[in-house]
Design an enzyme around this catalytic site. Structure first.
Site, PDB file in Angstrom:
ATOM      1  N   GLU A 110       0.941  -1.250   0.234  1.00  0.00           N
ATOM      2  CA  GLU A 110       0.056   0.223   0.061  1.00  0.00           C
ATOM      3  C   GLU A 110       1.004   1.303   0.050  1.00  0.00           C
ATOM      4  O   GLU A 110       0.403   2.245  -0.623  1.00  0.00           O
ATOM      5  CB  GLU A 110      -0.876   0.042   1.114  1.00  0.00           C
ATOM      6  N   SER A 196      18.563  -7.996  -9.018  1.00  0.00           N
ATOM      7  CA  SER A 196      17.602  -8.014  -9.916  1.00  0.00           C
ATOM      8  C   SER A 196      17.589  -9.262 -11.069  1.00  0.00           C
ATOM      9  O   SER A 196      16.668  -9.669 -11.362  1.00  0.00           O
ATOM     10  CB  SER A 196      17.232  -6.610 -10.450  1.00  0.00           C
ATOM     11  N   HIS A 332       3.087 -10.302  -9.275  1.00  0.00           N
ATOM     12  CA  HIS A 332       4.481 -10.708  -9.280  1.00  0.00           C
ATOM     13  C   HIS A 332       5.182  -9.665  -8.484  1.00  0.00           C
ATOM     14  O   HIS A 332       6.293  -9.854  -7.504  1.00  0.00           O
ATOM     15  CB  HIS A 332       4.841 -10.860 -10.459  1.00  0.00           C
ATOM     16  N   SER A 333       4.850  -8.217  -8.659  1.00  0.00           N
ATOM     17  CA  SER A 333       5.542  -7.018  -7.891  1.00  0.00           C
ATOM     18  C   SER A 333       4.480  -5.911  -7.920  1.00  0.00           C
ATOM     19  O   SER A 333       3.330  -6.185  -8.592  1.00  0.00           O
ATOM     20  CB  SER A 333       6.781  -6.733  -8.475  1.00  0.00           C
TER      21      SER A 333
END
Length: 446
Positions: A110, A196, A332-333
């Site tokens: 959030e 990443s 996923h993200s």
């Protein structure tokens, strides 16, 4: 002296130093008994001859079973099995750690939507895999994680302040604000910083495990430790996966590969990723001890990792592969909308049907160790603590600007010094364009 001996006399001496079974040593291919019924070629170990030509169809082979301890109602499947070997206090810690990860995921997701954070990845549905596996490791074991292993860090002592400092890239961040959010890392317990780039940690893990093996050979008195390498089934489609497993197998490295098979590689479902029997079948192909476990069963994951760790340290070192089956409940993200490629009802069904937190809670309630009042109190306390660290980290200053240039080499290079000087010139020339009040030190540190 041995260098002038005939090859046929030198080979057995080399073979005796091998830790592999006799049937797998390449030296056995030098000669073959006349009339033998088996192949003794290096590339096909102990393969029987046959006059029947047939191709092996994978669909005719039995599927790899999935190990579990608890069913979806939190009840032990095997009533006659040995005790779990874990104290009730430790199990409660696992449960609270899963709650912490779950609540933090909701808050930080959030926060990203509010623009207070640039990026975040949640691990909903996979908390049992990370926390259960990490519980079987020692602080000296070396971890290479992907980016959905928040529970591994939580279980290994990463504090809420550590999490928030990294997410907000403030001056208390272990990485000095150089990396994007959820790319955690720490010196101890030994956990390499997350990258990443997909699957790059897999060959790195094999190399680190080989280094540990060499260290133990040079100094047998040092404590034995392993490397634990985490990745998703999507990463197993990368070439680094195959290179890493093959290196570990051929060099007998003490590494446990743990694949979280959660059904999706971003937007690609497993049905479109591969046709074989999951990722576990690949470990067998590389000659690696392999097991598939129910990733929603934290006890099964813990026991599998504990056994895998012991296996990895046996016979002078060997790799092990664990495939933990789960379902990625979340997107996923924060950059992904999973409902663009899967039905919302599918996700809701998994939420209701089974997840590691609900399963462990049912077990605790069945044992009289948990109830609704304890649940409410724990969630309120955890949420308050997370929000407190969230606020403190958000207000904290950023690392000094100089840190953008340090830490790459032992000393700052002449080239980097030139870049620092140019940055300082720009900041002094256009002070109204850059607000440096958020940094610990600004121009004066350059």
């Amino acid at each position: 002296m041995s260098s002038i001996l005939p090859l046929s006399r030198r080979i057995p001496r080399i073979a005796r130093r091998s830790t592999l079974p006799l049937s797998q040593r390449w030296s056995t291919s030098i000669s073959q008994r006349p009339g033998s019924d088996r192949v003794r070629f290096p590339g096909a170990v102990n393969s029987k001859f046959t006059t029947e030509m047939s191709f092996i169809n994978p669909q005719d082979m039995p599927s790899i079973p999935t190990y579990r301890v608890l069913d979806s109602d939190g009840v032990l499947v095997d009533k006659d099995r040995k005790p779990l070997g874990v104290s009730n206090e430790e199990i409660l810690v696992w449960y609270k750690n899963m709650l912490t990860v779950s609540i933090m995921d909701i808050i930080m997701f959030e926060a990203q939507r509010q623009g207070r954070l640039s990026f975040y990845i949640v691990s909903a549905g996979e908390e049992g895999i990370s926390i259960g596996s990490a519980a079987a490791l020692t602080p000296d074991d070396v971890v290479f994680a992907q980016y959905r292993e928040t529970g591994v860090f939580q279980q290994r002592g990463f504090t809420l302040k550590n999490f928030m400092s990294q997410l907000f890239a403030n001056k208390n961040d272990n990485g000095y604000g150089r990396n994007m959010p959820v790319h955690y890392g720490c010196d101890y317990p030994r956990t390499h910083t997350i990258s990443s780039t997909l699957a790059t940690q897999i060959p790195h893990a094999s190399g680190a495990a080989y280094a540990l093996k060499l260290q133990s050979l040079q100094n047998p008195d040092t404590p034995r430790r392993i490397v634990a390498c985490y990745f998703g089934e999507g990463a197993a489609s990368e070439g680094d996966f195959h290179a890493g497993l093959n290196i570990a197998s051929t060099r007998s490295c003490p590494v446990v590969f743990l694949c979280r098979n959660n059904g999706y590689a971003i937007s690609t479902p497993t049905l479109e990723q591969y046709r074989g029997d999951g990722i576990a079948s690949r470990g067998i192909g590389y000659g690696i001890d392999t097991i598939r476990v129910d990733g929603n069963d934290i006890f099964a994951v813990y026991e599998a990792m504990a056994a895998a760790r012991a296996l990895a340290l046996s016979d002078g070192g060997k790799p092990v592969l664990i495939e933990a089956m789960s379902y990625r409940v979340s997107h996923h993200s924060t950059s992904d909308d999973s409902f663009a490629y899967r039905a919302r009802v599918e996700v809701e069904d998994w939420k209701r049907r089974d997840n590691p937190i609900i399963r462990l809670r049912k077990y605790l309630e069945n044992q009289g160790l948990w109830n609704e009042d304890l649940e409410r109190s724990a969630r309120e306390g955890i949420r308050a603590e997370i929000l407190r660290e969230f606020g403190a980290a958000e207000r904290e200053k950023k690392p000094e600007i100089r840190m953008a240039f340090e830490g790459v080499y032992d000393e700052v290079t002449d080239e980097a010094r030139g870049q620092m000087g140019e940055l300082k010139r720009i900041l002094e020339t256009y002070p109204e364009e850059y607000d440096l009040r958020a940094f610990e030190r600004g121009i004066e540190g350059l």
